[in-house]
Scaffold this motif. Sequence first.
Motif, PDB file in Angstrom:
ATOM      1  N   GLU A   1     -35.844   5.245  -1.629  1.00 34.52           N
ATOM      2  CA  GLU A   1     -36.065   5.301  -0.179  1.00 34.52           C
ATOM      3  C   GLU A   1     -35.790   6.706   0.369  1.00 34.52           C
ATOM      4  O   GLU A   1     -35.157   6.887   1.419  1.00 34.52           O
ATOM      5  N   TYR A   2     -36.270   7.725  -0.359  1.00 31.53           N
ATOM      6  CA  TYR A   2     -36.051   9.109   0.067  1.00 31.53           C
ATOM      7  C   TYR A   2     -36.773   9.373   1.389  1.00 31.53           C
ATOM      8  O   TYR A   2     -37.888   8.917   1.621  1.00 31.53           O
ATOM      9  N   LEU A   3     -36.134  10.132   2.239  1.00 27.77           N
ATOM     10  CA  LEU A   3     -36.637  10.420   3.579  1.00 27.77           C
ATOM     11  C   LEU A   3     -37.529  11.658   3.567  1.00 27.77           C
ATOM     12  O   LEU A   3     -37.174  12.691   2.979  1.00 27.77           O
ATOM     13  N   ARG A   4     -38.668  11.534   4.242  1.00 24.69           N
ATOM     14  CA  ARG A   4     -39.515  12.698   4.491  1.00 24.69           C
ATOM     15  C   ARG A   4     -39.464  12.981   5.978  1.00 24.69           C
ATOM     16  O   ARG A   4     -39.965  12.197   6.795  1.00 24.69           O
TER      17      ARG A   4
ATOM     18  N   LEU B   1     -36.173  17.369   4.630  1.00 22.03           N
ATOM     19  CA  LEU B   1     -36.196  16.662   3.351  1.00 22.03           C
ATOM     20  C   LEU B   1     -37.637  16.351   2.965  1.00 22.03           C
ATOM     21  O   LEU B   1     -38.458  15.993   3.818  1.00 22.03           O
ATOM     22  N   ASP B   2     -37.923  16.460   1.658  1.00 22.80           N
ATOM     23  CA  ASP B   2     -39.306  16.381   1.213  1.00 22.80           C
ATOM     24  C   ASP B   2     -39.792  14.975   0.901  1.00 22.80           C
ATOM     25  O   ASP B   2     -40.971  14.768   0.592  1.00 22.80           O
ATOM     26  N   GLY B   3     -38.907  13.962   0.935  1.00 21.88           N
ATOM     27  CA  GLY B   3     -39.326  12.587   0.692  1.00 21.88           C
ATOM     28  C   GLY B   3     -39.446  12.226  -0.767  1.00 21.88           C
ATOM     29  O   GLY B   3     -39.829  11.093  -1.101  1.00 21.88           O
ATOM     30  N   THR B   4     -39.122  13.148  -1.661  1.00 24.07           N
ATOM     31  CA  THR B   4     -39.242  12.871  -3.102  1.00 24.07           C
ATOM     32  C   THR B   4     -37.887  12.942  -3.795  1.00 24.07           C
ATOM     33  O   THR B   4     -37.451  11.989  -4.435  1.00 24.07           O
ATOM     34  N   THR B   5     -37.228  14.071  -3.669  1.00 27.65           N
ATOM     35  CA  THR B   5     -35.890  14.231  -4.264  1.00 27.65           C
ATOM     36  C   THR B   5     -34.876  14.736  -3.241  1.00 27.65           C
ATOM     37  O   THR B   5     -33.669  14.721  -3.505  1.00 27.65           O
TER      38      THR B   5
ATOM     39  N   GLY C   1     -35.432  19.984  -2.867  1.00 29.68           N
ATOM     40  CA  GLY C   1     -36.232  19.280  -1.871  1.00 29.68           C
ATOM     41  C   GLY C   1     -35.534  19.142  -0.541  1.00 29.68           C
ATOM     42  O   GLY C   1     -36.063  18.501   0.374  1.00 29.68           O
ATOM     43  N   ALA C   2     -34.325  19.711  -0.419  1.00 33.57           N
ATOM     44  CA  ALA C   2     -33.576  19.693   0.843  1.00 33.57           C
ATOM     45  C   ALA C   2     -33.304  21.134   1.259  1.00 33.57           C
ATOM     46  O   ALA C   2     -32.724  21.908   0.485  1.00 33.57           O
ATOM     47  N   THR C   3     -33.719  21.510   2.443  1.00 32.70           N
ATOM     48  CA  THR C   3     -33.528  22.878   2.927  1.00 32.70           C
ATOM     49  C   THR C   3     -33.074  22.870   4.379  1.00 32.70           C
ATOM     50  O   THR C   3     -33.398  21.954   5.139  1.00 32.70           O
ATOM     51  N   ILE C   4     -32.334  23.897   4.738  1.00 34.17           N
ATOM     52  CA  ILE C   4     -31.963  24.105   6.136  1.00 34.17           C
ATOM     53  C   ILE C   4     -33.047  24.958   6.780  1.00 34.17           C
ATOM     54  O   ILE C   4     -33.333  26.077   6.339  1.00 34.17           O
TER      55      ILE C   4
ATOM     56  N   ALA D   1     -41.582  12.673   9.321  1.00 37.83           N
ATOM     57  CA  ALA D   1     -42.717  13.583   9.234  1.00 37.83           C
ATOM     58  C   ALA D   1     -44.045  12.858   9.359  1.00 37.83           C
ATOM     59  O   ALA D   1     -45.059  13.482   9.689  1.00 37.83           O
ATOM     60  N   ASP D   2     -44.048  11.540   9.110  1.00 39.61           N
ATOM     61  CA  ASP D   2     -45.298  10.785   9.068  1.00 39.61           C
ATOM     62  C   ASP D   2     -45.363   9.743  10.174  1.00 39.61           C
ATOM     63  O   ASP D   2     -44.339   9.172  10.566  1.00 39.61           O
TER      64      ASP D   2
END
Length: 714
Positions: free
Chosen positions: A681-684, A537-541, A504-507, A566-567
């Motif tokens: 508190e994962y970040l999206r 970051l996808d906000g989930t994992t 869920g994390a990418t460059i 993102a939101d």
Amino acid sequence: MPRSKRTWSRLRRAAVVGSATLTVVAAPSAALAADNLPPLKPLVQDLGTGGKACGTGAERPYVSEAPRLTAVLYDPESDDGPVEGNLVQGDFEAWWTGADGAEQRRTYTSYTSDSGREQSWRMPDDVPPGTVVSWRVRANDGEAVSAWSSEDGGSVCEFVIDDENPEEPVVSSAEFPEDSWTSPVGEYGTFTVDSPSDDVVKYRYSYIGGGYKTVSPKEPGGPAAIRFLPVDIGPETLSVQAIDHSGRISGTVNYRFYVTDGRAPAARWNLADPAGSKSAAAESGPAAEAGTGVTFGAAAPGGTDLKSTASLDGTGHGFLSPGTAATDTRRTFAVGGWVRPAATDAVRTVASQDADGAPGFTLGLRPGSDAAPVWSFKIGGAQVSGGTPETGEWAHVLGLYDAETGLATLYVNGHDVGTPQKATPAEAAGAFQIGRARGAAGYRDRWHGEVGDVRVYDRVVVPEEATELGARTPELKGHWSLENADGGVSPELHGGAPLKLSDGATIRRNVDDGCALDPDCTPATDYALVGDGDLTLDGTTGHAATDEPVVDTGDSFTIGVVVRLADTEPEHPMTVLSQGGEHADAFKVRYDPASHQWQLVVTGSDESGAKETVVGRQESADGGQGAGHRLAVVYDDATDQIKLYVNGYTSADATATFHGAWHSDGGLQVGRGQVDGAWGEYLRGSVDEVHAFSGALDGSDILGLGSGNEPCIC
């Protein structure tokens, strides 16, 4: 029936309203005249000449122009009644001897006014300067007059008009020679100011950027001394004017001199000697013999020039001493050094100097009024305390006694703490001690912990120097540009610990869409925050983390990041950065949608549900648009302050005092934080340009973070 005097007084007031020339009102009957009490004789203390008190002979005032003469006049209503409401005027008289020897006399009758009010006469312009003028006054109620102010034990008033300005003063100084680079910081000196004019009663002076002060000579026209303490290196100017007894001011004399660095310490021990040494070498002063409880080669505070320190074990063998005095405690001196206590449960002495059965001064720590420890400087019946010693935490402590002011001052980490106290030191000609203090039954209050760079000055250590002595230069601990990743790892630019990316994390890399060469091309809008890439970051994992701590959260640190959510309306708080322990985050930076704030959260311990301190700044979420927000968290252990910066700026709402910093052993987390002992508190959104420093950056350095360039901490 005859009217009473109270009634007649009201009638008389009505008669004079609007007519300043009406000075006498005839009594309506012999009975009223008999009932009238004459005005009171004016008192000398109620008379004034141009704003100065009435005086004669040597006490006569000098004025710069024809003065306004004033008098407060009273007219009683009856033997036992009030005076308010009665009307009275003043008969003024002045005289002097002219140049031809003939007497000149002037008179004036003032406007009628209520009893108890000030009456005045502006003297005519024909009064000659340099001539003694005498004057007096009497009160007149329209029916009777008082005695003159000069009669019945009174006195005439005198004045002299002085219409010439005094000559410019002459300035000289042995300690601060004019146009010379020989004036050291931290050492008092004297300017002597004098004037060729024999009627100068004071001198007005100022320094560059400062307000005016005055100093008076012992005799008119004589010299006066101005004491000065240089506090800044560079050019300085003393500006002086002479003021004579009439208030006239001379031209300005500007005396220019140049301030140099302060003298080096009278004694200094770095305590960075090789392990196994039996004594501490001195940069100045004699070497200090070490007890067997002293171990050299201990750790040094980061961000300083020290390479190592000495560790004292807190026993009777843990001390150092040159065997002789390091300073005269009756004169100005300062003593200080870097310390890290291993125990704060009792009185602990960093430095002292022996007197007869007692220390002449002590610098160290002691239990405070609420049992919490405080730093302390004690000398000559005065004790200054402040700051918070913490076990295992470095601090720079410095005590100053200024014999010129008589004040004892304490600095901790470059900041003055407590309230300076008046001190009266006695002679303490015994040996200087590091790590213990003399008592009636021997040495006591021994230091337990590290000590480094002990200095003793025989001058004032000025505030700027104290700040420099207690400063620790921030050190870059990591810079992750997040431009690329190899095998799920994004490198630290200087070879430090990398950030490991989770699912869920990418460059994200910018794509060359060829629009630069194609005028019909529609450019992409989804570019990286800074440079050619960022972390999405996808906000989930999705998150990224180091294996080990990046900063010591129990000491001063700074973390910076660029982030874009993102939101527009996130569903829950989102953590951008955190670092903590097994159960809690020592700190985290997050966005809280409920309050629409970027927040900095610090906790007091590594426990689930630990007490939190929260500061924040109001901002709207990005919604995937714009350049993002540049965030920075700063913890300054020297002042126990935490601050959150948003786009280079902080505020009172984003600043708090925090005493509970602790050393976290977890890695730096990007995109998540702990919630009740579990990750959440994962970040999206997108993150870029993560910087980590040991030490607290100031506002000017914060402004440069997040630009994509390597920061210069100068």
